[in-house]
Design a protein around this motif. Structure first.
Motif, short mmCIF file in Angstrom:
data_model
loop_
_atom_site.label_atom_id
_atom_site.label_comp_id
_atom_site.label_asym_id
_atom_site.label_seq_id
_atom_site.Cartn_x
_atom_site.Cartn_y
_atom_site.Cartn_z
N GLY A 25 25.57 37.40 36.89
CA GLY A 25 25.42 38.46 36.09
C GLY A 25 26.73 38.91 35.48
N MET A 26 27.79 38.16 35.82
CA MET A 26 29.05 38.48 35.30
C MET A 26 29.43 37.96 33.95
N SER A 27 30.43 38.67 33.25
CA SER A 27 30.78 38.16 32.02
C SER A 27 31.76 36.66 32.22
N ARG A 28 31.91 35.93 30.98
CA ARG A 28 32.46 34.57 31.22
C ARG A 28 33.97 34.98 31.58
N ARG A 29 34.53 36.03 31.16
CA ARG A 29 36.05 36.38 31.63
C ARG A 29 35.93 36.61 33.09
N GLY A 30 35.02 37.39 33.63
CA GLY A 30 34.76 37.74 34.96
C GLY A 30 34.72 36.72 35.68
N GLN A 31 33.79 35.80 35.24
CA GLN A 31 33.62 34.37 36.11
C GLN A 31 34.82 33.67 36.23
N ASP A 32 35.49 33.45 34.78
CA ASP A 32 36.83 32.76 35.27
C ASP A 32 37.90 33.37 35.92
N THR A 33 38.00 34.62 36.05
CA THR A 33 38.85 35.45 36.93
C THR A 33 38.44 35.12 38.36
N ALA A 34 37.19 35.09 38.99
CA ALA A 34 36.74 34.91 40.20
C ALA A 34 36.89 33.41 40.60
N VAL A 35 36.54 32.37 39.66
CA VAL A 35 36.97 31.01 40.10
C VAL A 35 38.26 30.60 39.93
N GLY A 36 39.11 31.34 39.36
CA GLY A 36 40.41 31.11 39.22
C GLY A 36 41.25 31.69 40.70
N ALA A 37 40.60 32.69 41.07
CA ALA A 37 40.99 33.25 42.50
C ALA A 37 40.69 32.20 43.40
N GLY A 38 39.50 31.84 43.51
CA GLY A 38 38.99 30.82 44.50
C GLY A 38 39.73 29.74 44.77
N ILE A 39 39.97 29.00 43.25
CA ILE A 39 40.79 28.02 43.51
C ILE A 39 42.31 28.00 43.79
N GLY A 40 42.85 29.39 43.39
CA GLY A 40 44.25 29.55 43.66
C GLY A 40 44.11 29.98 45.37
N ALA A 41 43.13 30.49 45.91
CA ALA A 41 43.24 30.50 47.31
C ALA A 41 43.16 29.31 48.03
N VAL A 42 42.40 28.35 47.57
CA VAL A 42 42.41 27.02 48.36
C VAL A 42 43.65 26.46 48.41
N GLY A 43 44.10 26.36 46.96
CA GLY A 43 45.46 25.77 46.62
C GLY A 43 46.65 26.40 47.34
N GLY A 44 46.67 27.77 47.62
CA GLY A 44 47.61 28.33 48.47
C GLY A 44 47.65 28.21 49.84
#
Length: 72
Positions: A25-44
């Motif tokens: 139910g999130m906006s596209r921008r909110g989804q991009d932020t959440a996915v970026g945070a997830g990928i960044g966490a794994v990468g970090g």
């Protein structure tokens, strides 16, 4: 101790991925932020050997990048 740290990091990643499934139910921008945070966490976590600071830092950087990418 190292085994416990890897287990906790892996568990956090799995929980994060399940949390990202709630982005329907999130906006596209909110989804991009959440996915970026997830990928960044794994990468970090991978780059710092499971360091909590590296995981949180990666999530923060990934979230900012995802947010900026979502502006398009």
């Amino acid at each position: 101790m190292k085994t416990m740290q890897r287990f906790l990091t892996g568990s956090a990643v799995v929980l994060l991925m399940f949390g990202l499934s709630a982005c329907d139910g999130m906006s596209r921008r909110g989804q991009d932020t959440a996915v970026g945070a997830g990928i960044g966490a794994v990468g970090g976590a991978v780059l710092t050997g499971g360091s909590a600071l590296g995981t949180v830092g990666g999530a923060a950087v990934g979230g900012v990048i995802g947010n900026e990418a979502g502006k398009r």
